[in-house]
Write a protein that holds these residues in place. Sequence first.
Motif, PDB file in Angstrom:
ATOM      1  N   VAL A 276       4.576 -75.978  29.927  1.00 33.11           N
ATOM      2  CA  VAL A 276       3.515 -76.608  29.142  1.00 33.11           C
ATOM      3  C   VAL A 276       2.446 -75.581  28.776  1.00 33.11           C
ATOM      4  CG1 VAL A 276       1.581 -78.240  29.277  1.00 33.11           C
ATOM      5  CG2 VAL A 276       3.868 -78.970  29.955  1.00 33.11           C
TER       6      VAL A 276
ATOM      7  N   SER B  66       1.670 -74.578  24.966  1.00 31.65           N
ATOM      8  CA  SER B  66       0.292 -74.816  24.533  1.00 31.65           C
ATOM      9  C   SER B  66      -0.340 -73.534  24.011  1.00 31.65           C
ATOM     10  CB  SER B  66      -0.547 -75.380  25.681  1.00 31.65           C
ATOM     11  OG  SER B  66      -0.087 -76.647  26.048  1.00 31.65           O
TER      12      SER B  66
ATOM     13  N   LEU C 288       6.273 -80.384  23.591  1.00 32.22           N
ATOM     14  CA  LEU C 288       5.948 -80.527  25.011  1.00 32.22           C
ATOM     15  C   LEU C 288       6.637 -81.754  25.609  1.00 32.22           C
ATOM     16  CD1 LEU C 288       2.131 -79.669  25.038  1.00 32.22           C
ATOM     17  CD2 LEU C 288       4.008 -78.294  25.959  1.00 32.22           C
TER      18      LEU C 288
END
Length: 95
Positions: free
Chosen positions: A12, A16, A78
């Motif tokens: 993640v 991100s 995600l």
Amino acid sequence: MNAKKNLNKKSVDEVSSLFKMMLIMVEDMKKDHDFHYQKLYEAIPEKYHPVIKTADHFTPDKVSWIRKRILDFGNESLRNMQNEIENYKVEFIFK
């Protein structure tokens, strides 16, 4: 330590980071675009400024739309990755 949770968090964080960099690139492109349009405004007689303004495609609405697309696709990636990780058993082997 929960290996799957750790892998998920690291994944993640990396995804991100990737789409945050894409947002920064859009901001950089907008600044560059504005810089060059300003040069046009300064170089061309004022009576032609409405034509230049009409040709300006990198509007605040367009930038918002691009940002939303990046965030939407990033969040979808995600979610997909998190769902995929659930299909695996992840363990650490310490040597």
